[in-house]
Motif scaffolding. Structure first.
Motif, PDB file in Angstrom:
ATOM      1  N   GLN B 252      -6.465   9.541   3.461  1.00 15.44           N
ATOM      2  CA  GLN B 252      -7.625  10.341   3.851  1.00 15.44           C
ATOM      3  C   GLN B 252      -7.783  10.409   5.366  1.00 15.44           C
ATOM      4  OE1 GLN B 252     -10.262   8.125   1.433  1.00 15.44           O
ATOM      5  NE2 GLN B 252     -10.242   9.627  -0.256  1.00 15.44           N
ATOM      6  N   ARG B 253      -7.326   9.353   6.062  1.00 19.05           N
ATOM      7  CA  ARG B 253      -7.483   9.350   7.520  1.00 19.05           C
ATOM      8  C   ARG B 253      -6.182   9.687   8.241  1.00 19.05           C
ATOM      9  NH1 ARG B 253     -10.059   3.520   7.407  1.00 19.05           N
ATOM     10  NH2 ARG B 253     -11.545   3.938   5.736  1.00 19.05           N
ATOM     11  N   ALA B 254      -5.161  10.070   7.449  1.00 20.87           N
ATOM     12  CA  ALA B 254      -3.862  10.426   8.023  1.00 20.87           C
ATOM     13  C   ALA B 254      -3.294   9.339   8.908  1.00 20.87           C
ATOM     14  CB  ALA B 254      -3.955  11.752   8.785  1.00 20.87           C
ATOM     15  N   GLN B 255      -3.416   8.064   8.421  1.00 19.67           N
ATOM     16  CA  GLN B 255      -2.860   6.936   9.168  1.00 19.67           C
ATOM     17  C   GLN B 255      -1.524   6.539   8.551  1.00 19.67           C
ATOM     18  OE1 GLN B 255      -6.211   4.439   8.434  1.00 19.67           O
ATOM     19  NE2 GLN B 255      -6.876   4.506  10.577  1.00 19.67           N
ATOM     20  N   VAL B 256      -0.444   6.927   9.211  1.00 20.92           N
ATOM     21  CA  VAL B 256       0.886   6.662   8.637  1.00 20.92           C
ATOM     22  C   VAL B 256       1.138   5.160   8.500  1.00 20.92           C
ATOM     23  CG1 VAL B 256       3.345   7.049   8.895  1.00 20.92           C
ATOM     24  CG2 VAL B 256       1.726   8.771   9.708  1.00 20.92           C
ATOM     25  N   GLY B 257       0.860   4.418   9.538  1.00 21.12           N
ATOM     26  CA  GLY B 257       1.194   2.997   9.582  1.00 21.12           C
ATOM     27  C   GLY B 257       0.585   2.195   8.456  1.00 21.12           C
ATOM     28  N   PRO B 258      -0.748   2.116   8.386  1.00 19.62           N
ATOM     29  CA  PRO B 258      -1.378   1.323   7.326  1.00 19.62           C
ATOM     30  C   PRO B 258      -0.977   1.814   5.936  1.00 19.62           C
ATOM     31  CG  PRO B 258      -2.977   1.919   8.991  1.00 19.62           C
ATOM     32  CD  PRO B 258      -1.728   2.677   9.331  1.00 19.62           C
ATOM     33  N   GLY B 259      -0.807   3.117   5.787  1.00 22.29           N
ATOM     34  CA  GLY B 259      -0.397   3.656   4.483  1.00 22.29           C
ATOM     35  C   GLY B 259       0.952   3.103   4.082  1.00 22.29           C
ATOM     36  N   PHE B 260       1.882   3.091   5.045  1.00 18.17           N
ATOM     37  CA  PHE B 260       3.216   2.593   4.759  1.00 18.17           C
ATOM     38  C   PHE B 260       3.186   1.117   4.391  1.00 18.17           C
ATOM     39  CE2 PHE B 260       7.227   0.686   6.159  1.00 18.17           C
ATOM     40  CZ  PHE B 260       8.111   1.406   5.380  1.00 18.17           C
ATOM     41  N   VAL B 261       2.423   0.357   5.170  1.00 18.76           N
ATOM     42  CA  VAL B 261       2.362  -1.095   4.919  1.00 18.76           C
ATOM     43  C   VAL B 261       1.822  -1.385   3.524  1.00 18.76           C
ATOM     44  CG1 VAL B 261       1.278  -3.245   5.626  1.00 18.76           C
ATOM     45  CG2 VAL B 261       2.142  -1.666   7.362  1.00 18.76           C
ATOM     46  N   ALA B 262       0.728  -0.701   3.145  1.00 18.97           N
ATOM     47  CA  ALA B 262       0.168  -0.933   1.813  1.00 18.97           C
ATOM     48  C   ALA B 262       1.162  -0.487   0.749  1.00 18.97           C
ATOM     49  CB  ALA B 262      -1.153  -0.180   1.653  1.00 18.97           C
ATOM     50  N   GLY B 263       1.868   0.624   1.008  1.00 13.04           N
ATOM     51  CA  GLY B 263       2.881   1.111   0.064  1.00 13.04           C
ATOM     52  C   GLY B 263       3.979   0.092  -0.136  1.00 13.04           C
ATOM     53  N   VAL B 264       4.450  -0.512   0.972  1.00 12.72           N
ATOM     54  CA  VAL B 264       5.480  -1.542   0.871  1.00 12.72           C
ATOM     55  C   VAL B 264       4.981  -2.706   0.023  1.00 12.72           C
ATOM     56  CG1 VAL B 264       6.717  -3.310   2.190  1.00 12.72           C
ATOM     57  CG2 VAL B 264       6.723  -0.931   2.967  1.00 12.72           C
ATOM     58  N   GLY B 265       3.710  -3.035   0.199  1.00 16.58           N
ATOM     59  CA  GLY B 265       3.127  -4.114  -0.615  1.00 16.58           C
ATOM     60  C   GLY B 265       3.266  -3.811  -2.091  1.00 16.58           C
ATOM     61  N   ILE B 266       2.982  -2.561  -2.485  1.00 16.42           N
ATOM     62  CA  ILE B 266       3.097  -2.174  -3.899  1.00 16.42           C
ATOM     63  C   ILE B 266       4.548  -2.269  -4.365  1.00 16.42           C
ATOM     64  CG2 ILE B 266       2.890  -0.239  -5.502  1.00 16.42           C
ATOM     65  CD1 ILE B 266       0.409   0.643  -3.966  1.00 16.42           C
ATOM     66  N   VAL B 267       5.462  -1.837  -3.502  1.00 16.98           N
ATOM     67  CA  VAL B 267       6.882  -1.898  -3.866  1.00 16.98           C
ATOM     68  C   VAL B 267       7.320  -3.337  -4.099  1.00 16.98           C
ATOM     69  CG1 VAL B 267       9.225  -1.483  -3.033  1.00 16.98           C
ATOM     70  CG2 VAL B 267       7.462   0.262  -2.710  1.00 16.98           C
ATOM     71  N   ILE B 268       6.900  -4.218  -3.194  1.00 16.81           N
ATOM     72  CA  ILE B 268       7.279  -5.632  -3.349  1.00 16.81           C
ATOM     73  C   ILE B 268       6.757  -6.177  -4.674  1.00 16.81           C
ATOM     74  CG2 ILE B 268       6.860  -7.951  -2.443  1.00 16.81           C
ATOM     75  CD1 ILE B 268       6.887  -6.655   0.380  1.00 16.81           C
ATOM     76  N   LEU B 269       5.502  -5.891  -4.960  1.00 16.84           N
ATOM     77  CA  LEU B 269       4.930  -6.359  -6.232  1.00 16.84           C
ATOM     78  C   LEU B 269       5.716  -5.772  -7.413  1.00 16.84           C
ATOM     79  CD1 LEU B 269       2.686  -7.875  -7.722  1.00 16.84           C
ATOM     80  CD2 LEU B 269       1.303  -5.791  -7.604  1.00 16.84           C
ATOM     81  N   ALA B 270       6.051  -4.468  -7.302  1.00 19.39           N
ATOM     82  CA  ALA B 270       6.773  -3.813  -8.385  1.00 19.39           C
ATOM     83  C   ALA B 270       8.116  -4.484  -8.640  1.00 19.39           C
ATOM     84  CB  ALA B 270       6.993  -2.336  -8.058  1.00 19.39           C
ATOM     85  N   ILE B 271       8.839  -4.751  -7.559  1.00 17.36           N
ATOM     86  CA  ILE B 271      10.167  -5.357  -7.726  1.00 17.36           C
ATOM     87  C   ILE B 271      10.046  -6.732  -8.375  1.00 17.36           C
ATOM     88  CG2 ILE B 271      12.164  -6.281  -6.478  1.00 17.36           C
ATOM     89  CD1 ILE B 271      11.836  -3.978  -4.506  1.00 17.36           C
ATOM     90  N   ILE B 272       9.078  -7.519  -7.894  1.00 16.62           N
ATOM     91  CA  ILE B 272       8.936  -8.873  -8.455  1.00 16.62           C
ATOM     92  C   ILE B 272       8.606  -8.790  -9.945  1.00 16.62           C
ATOM     93  CG2 ILE B 272       7.606 -11.015  -8.380  1.00 16.62           C
ATOM     94  CD1 ILE B 272       7.254 -10.550  -5.374  1.00 16.62           C
ATOM     95  N   ILE B 273       7.635  -7.948 -10.299  1.00 19.57           N
ATOM     96  CA  ILE B 273       7.241  -7.857 -11.709  1.00 19.57           C
ATOM     97  C   ILE B 273       8.394  -7.335 -12.570  1.00 19.57           C
ATOM     98  CG2 ILE B 273       5.726  -6.679 -13.350  1.00 19.57           C
ATOM     99  CD1 ILE B 273       3.541  -6.708 -11.340  1.00 19.57           C
ATOM    100  N   ASP B 274       9.076  -6.329 -12.040  1.00 14.84           N
ATOM    101  CA  ASP B 274      10.188  -5.754 -12.791  1.00 14.84           C
ATOM    102  C   ASP B 274      11.270  -6.784 -13.074  1.00 14.84           C
ATOM    103  OD1 ASP B 274      11.737  -3.465 -13.859  1.00 14.84           O
ATOM    104  OD2 ASP B 274      13.065  -3.968 -12.205  1.00 14.84           O
ATOM    105  N   ARG B 275      11.674  -7.509 -12.039  1.00 12.39           N
ATOM    106  CA  ARG B 275      12.740  -8.500 -12.230  1.00 12.39           C
ATOM    107  C   ARG B 275      12.289  -9.618 -13.153  1.00 12.39           C
ATOM    108  NH1 ARG B 275      14.369  -4.735 -10.163  1.00 12.39           N
ATOM    109  NH2 ARG B 275      15.944  -4.510  -8.523  1.00 12.39           N
ATOM    110  N   PHE B 276      11.008  -9.968 -13.071  1.00 11.97           N
ATOM    111  CA  PHE B 276      10.503 -11.020 -13.956  1.00 11.97           C
ATOM    112  C   PHE B 276      10.591 -10.592 -15.414  1.00 11.97           C
ATOM    113  CE2 PHE B 276       8.520 -14.957 -12.473  1.00 11.97           C
ATOM    114  CZ  PHE B 276       8.772 -14.855 -11.114  1.00 11.97           C
TER     115      PHE B 276
END
Lengths: 398, 287
Positions: B252-276
């Motif tokens: 909503q605020r067009a902030q690339v940086g924080p958006g990317f960081v939060a997105g990476v967080g989701i990816v990390i969680l996804a990978i961990i859950i998937d592999r588990f």
């Protein structure tokens, strides 16, 4: 009383089985019904009885309905018409619970591809039939171990099915079926997935087990050699119908129709025929009564160069050659015992022809067939060859 | 021209109005059901997330790494990844958000499985059930996920509970489908063997069919968990807290940086859950 009685058992696969039943009554064939209605006749009015303790083989090519038939016997498939009586109880009338009881206690099944549960150990597989009856763990463990021991797989109980060879897996299948101590064993192409050598071992083992178990066994196969080896009686199926029922000999010697005849044409007769099928009534002299003169006279009549000698109760004593007999007559010897030769090749009635080959090859005289020491027949070389040639002109003594 | 002629004969069917009034009727009729769910389940979810939040992050990082080490058969790969990944999330100040997201994914997955497996079993046992359920599953999966948010808000207000509701609808189908498939794929001879030895229906199901179908069902559950995770961002639109909300506000605020960081967080969680979930499946398959 028959253990299992099957009467006009019919299975039609399709949407309107009643219509197909009518067409069957109108003597239409399986092919015609399929063409006209698209329905498949699995089993067509099969009737037979299986005696207690008998090995009854149902044999036919693939698509002949034999696997459907065996599944009708424990109602894995519900019949369209007809009845199955097990110990005079009508299977069709049973509710789900009664049927389960029959399957749990009376009938077990062995499957073509073994049907073992891959996630269970061997012991747990064998225990399955007892487990579903909620039998105490300790007791079912004991029974399962006994059963495993019976088929020679003690020590494998903690392995998983995929760690075992095909032959061993089927032993597990057999052990599982035996663990319930059923009265009837249904074996659906039980040895067909095994390679030929293992298959033969398993057949022998089944026959061995059967001598002590005395179960009623219904054995499905597409292999006539197998059927002839283990069957007490054989039912031949074609297109869902039973075309002939009889002992192995009856089926071989008197095929009911062209189909059966064609089937048995390819059989390796040397495995099936035994001494009694090719032996002839023997010419003999009585060693206690006769002298060289009689012996020579008989040999001359029959055109043979040697003759078997027996005593008054037909016990085989040996044989006399024409040369020896004429020598003896010249020398005024009257007792046949002095010229008796006793290295006679003997076999019994049940000796398969395979074994007779080797014997008859090395001997100058015919092979004697004896029963408890008594001479019951002789086998000459020509008869062996004729029987193998499968020449219908040859008169076989059945 | 053609349009107006056609409309003259058949006026616009008020599909939207019908749906609206049906939803309104559902909301008012079942408010006795929806309200307690909203309240108690909402409280339970916040409690779970808060409890997780109380545990020091380092404890969770080590626990996850150790579990990863054992679940992958004593290998260090996933363990190292999990530890570093979680540390990175914590380092970026997203730890509390991660706990909320994890709670949302965990609870909606558990509910999906609890609902999905029985429906899958039902489908495998009855052709009629399959004929009815299969098109419903297609509908649930193809309808844009945003559409579920609207009734979800009507039923449960805003927050985590409607998020779970929307993600249930979106994420349950794979579990149902693969449970059905898994049971139908059990070799016929094994089913016959179970029956021939006199199993009851329940014995056949629990002793033979479900164990045989286990790895297929686990693959379905894995899919369900992944879909639930992908709902996290969408659910944040109706006020579900977590990493998704960070992504949304960055958008909503067009902030690339924080958006990317939060997105990476989701990816990390996804990978961990998937592999588990996958490793758990593979291990059971072996036994």
């Amino acid at each position: 009383m028959a253990k299992i009685k099957v009467e006009k058992l019919t299975k039609v696969f399709g949407k309107r089985p009643k219509q197909a039943m009518k067409m069957l009554d109108g003597n239409m064939t399986k092919k015609e019904i399929l063409a006209e209605t698209g329905m498949t006749v699995g089993v067509n009015q099969a009737s037979f009885e299986v005696e207690d303790g008998e090995i009854f083989v149902i044999m036919g090519l693939s698509g002949s309905g034999k696997s459907t038939l065996v599944r009708l016997l424990n109602r894995l498939i519900d019949p369209t018409a007809g009845n199955v009586w097990v110990d005079n109880e009508d299977l069709a009338q049973m509710d789900a619970k009664q049927l389960r009881d029959v399957r749990r206690k009376k009938m077990s099944m062995v499957f073509q591809k073994f049907g073992l549960f891959p996630f269970r150990t061997i012991l747990d597989n064998v225990e399955y039939g007892l487990e579903v009856q909620n039998i105490e763990k300790e007791q079912r463990r004991k029974k399962a171990m006994e059963s495993l021991e019976l088929v020679g797989l003690k020590g494998y109980e903690d392995q998983y099915p995929d760690q075992l060879s095909g032959g061993m897996q089927q032993r597990v299948g057999l052990a599982r079926a035996l663990a319930n101590d059923p009265e009837v064993l249904l074996m659906d192409e039980a040895f067909s997935a095994l390679d030929p050598l293992i298959r033969k071992d398993m057949q022998d083992e089944l026959l061995d087990l059967q001598t002590t178990m005395k179960k009623t066994i219904i054995f499905i196969t597409h292999d006539l050699d197998e059927a002839l080896r283990i069957g007490d009686r054989i039912a031949l199926m074609k297109d869902g119908s039973i075309v002939q029922i009889g002992t192995p000999e009856e089926i071989l010697m008197n095929p009911a129709n062209d189909y059966v005849e064609k089937f048995v044409e390819d059989v390796d007769r040397s495995k099936v025929l035994t001494a009694q099928h090719i032996m002839k009534r023997p010419e003999t002299v009585n060693i206690d009564k006769h002298g060289p003169r009689v012996a020579l006279e008989r040999m001359r009549e029959e055109g043979i160069s040697s003759i078997f000698a027996v005593d008054s109760s037909r016990n085989l004593k040996g044989y006399i050659t024409a040369d020896d007999a004429s020598e003896a007559r010249k020398n005024q010897v009257s007792d046949l015992k002095e010229i008796l030769r006793n290295e006679v090749p003997t076999v019994d009635r049940e000796t398969p022809m395979n074994d007779i080959f080797n014997i008859i090859h090395d001997t100058p005289v015919p092979v004697a067939v004896t029963e408890n020491g008594k001479l019951v027949g002789i086998i000459v070389r020509g008869a062996v060859i004729a029987a193998l040639a499968n020449d219908s002109e040859v008169n076989l003594n059945v | 021209m053609f349009n107006s002629v056609l409309l003259a004969f058949i006026p616009t069917i008020p599909l939207a109005e019908w749906t609206a009034s049906f939803t309104a009727w559902l909301t008012s009729t079942f408010s006795f059901l929806f309200n307690p769910i909203k309240e108690h389940f909402g409280n339970f979810m916040s409690f779970t997330a808060d409890t997780l939040g109380v545990i020091p992050p380092i404890v969770i990082m080590i626990a996850v790494a150790v579990a990863a080490f054992f679940i992958t058969g004593r290998r260090f790969g996933l363990a190292a990844f999990a530890f570093v990944g979680l540390w990175l999330i914590q380092n970026q100040g997203l730890w509390d958000h991660l706990m909320y997201t994890f709670t949302l994914v965990l609870l909606s997955s558990i509910l999906s499985v609890i609902i999905g497996v029985p429906f899958g079993i039902l489908m495998s046992k009855s052709k009629t059930a399959e004929a009815i359920i299969a098109p419903i599953l297609d509908f649930m999966q193809t309808m844009p996920a945003f559409v579920y948010l609207i009734p979800a808000v009507a039923f449960f207000g805003i927050g985590m509970v409607p998020g779970v509701f929307a993600s249930l609808i979106f994420a349950t189908p794979p579990t149902v489908r693969l449970t059905n498939l898994g049971i139908r794929q059990v070799p016929k001879e094994l089913v016959e063997a179970a029956e021939a030895f006199g199993s009851t229906g329940a014995q056949k199901l629990f002793k033979v069919e479900l164990p045989m179908a286990k790895s297929t069902i686990m693959a379905g559950i894995n899919q369900t968990v992944m879909l639930a995770l992908s709902m996290v961002v969408i659910a944040s639109m109706i006020g579900a807290p977590g990493l998704g909300r960070e992504v949304l506000s960055a958008l909503q605020r067009a902030q690339v940086g924080p958006g990317f960081v939060a997105g990476v967080g989701i990816v990390i969680l996804a990978i961990i859950i998937d592999r588990f979930t996958q490793s758990a499946n593979a291990q059971r398959g072996k036994a």
